[in-house]
Design a protein around this motif. Structure first.
Motif: not given
Ligand SMILES: [Zn+2]
Length: 251
Positions: A28-31, A76-78, A80-82, A128-130
């Protein structure tokens, strides 16, 4: 209405007859914060005794979230998700307008920061984000402390570089092109069936656990229902196992 998950169960029965085991895991992403949606999703996972791999955004992590997390479920989702994509490019954090040094700096910043804020035992797995990262950065990940990588679609190889195991996600319940709506339950069951059949036919493909991908920010009763039905069809089937994120990455 005929149970649309019947064919998924029948397919798993076939795995059992062939003495094979279908492997699953859940990402599940983006916590970033302790939202109600996140709590609902975690409660659902607990109900089925499944450990969700939570992609947490290091630079956006609110300390309120920390007590809700078991570090051994955190990915670890990247950093800063920028989005640093060039004009016309698909969204990405690790690529686009960023120099190679900036990319490596953010990758290292992400793992250092999350270990500091949360716990050093956070799983050293990069999401990695996206789901995008410039391929030349992969060779540097083990040196920065990463031992796993997770993106989207069947992986090309299990180890893109030495010391790095890739386990992707394959089944997304959200239809991003149509207002982030839930995919029709029949469609999700059909997609899962196709993916299971493909793995059964191409045996080497079955070594990669099949990843369910969710985004709790868009949680709703309808989305919950689809996940519930999928877990009901698979969780206790004798030919299926649901990995913890740690076991999916051999950590
Ligand atoms: Zn994401």
């Amino acid at each position: 209405m005929r149970d649309v998950w019947h064919s998924v169960r029948a397919e798993l029965d076939q795995w059992q007859r062939e003495r094979r085991v279908a492997q699953f895991w859940w990402r599940d992403d983006d916590a970033a914060d302790a939202s109600d949606e996140l709590k609902k999703m975690l409660a659902l996972a607990r109900r089925f005794d499944v450990t969700v791999g939570l992609s947490v955004i290091p630079a956006k992590l609110n300390p309120r979230l920390v007590p809700l997390l078991d570090p051994r479920q955190v990915l670890i989702h990247g950093f800063a998700h920028e989005n640093h994509a060039r004009e016309g490019q698909a969204k990405r954090e690790f690529g686009g307008t960023r120099s190679f040094d900036e990319i490596l700096g953010d990758l290292e910043g992400g793992i250092v920061l999350i270990r500091k804020i949360l716990d050093p035992r956070v799983l050293p797995v990069l999401v990695p984000p996206w789901n995008r990262i410039v391929p030349s950065a992969l060779a540097h990940l083990p040196r920065l402390g990463f031992r796993g990588l997770s993106t989207w679609k069947p992986r090309a190889v299990a180890r893109p570089v030495r010391g790095l195991l890739q386990v992707n996600t394959h089944l997304d319940i959200i239809d991003w092109r149509h207002g982030r709506a839930i995919k029709d339950e029949r469609l999700v069951a059909g997609l899962l069936l196709r993916k299971l059949r493909w793995r059964r036919a191409l045996k080497q493909r079955a070594s990669e656990p099949l990843g369910l991908l969710t985004h709790h920010a868009y949680w709703s009763p309808a989305k919950e229902q689809v996940v519930v039905r999928m877990l009901e069809a698979t969780r206790n089937h004798p030919a299926a196992i649901w990995h913890t994120p740690a076991s999916a990455f051999g950590l």
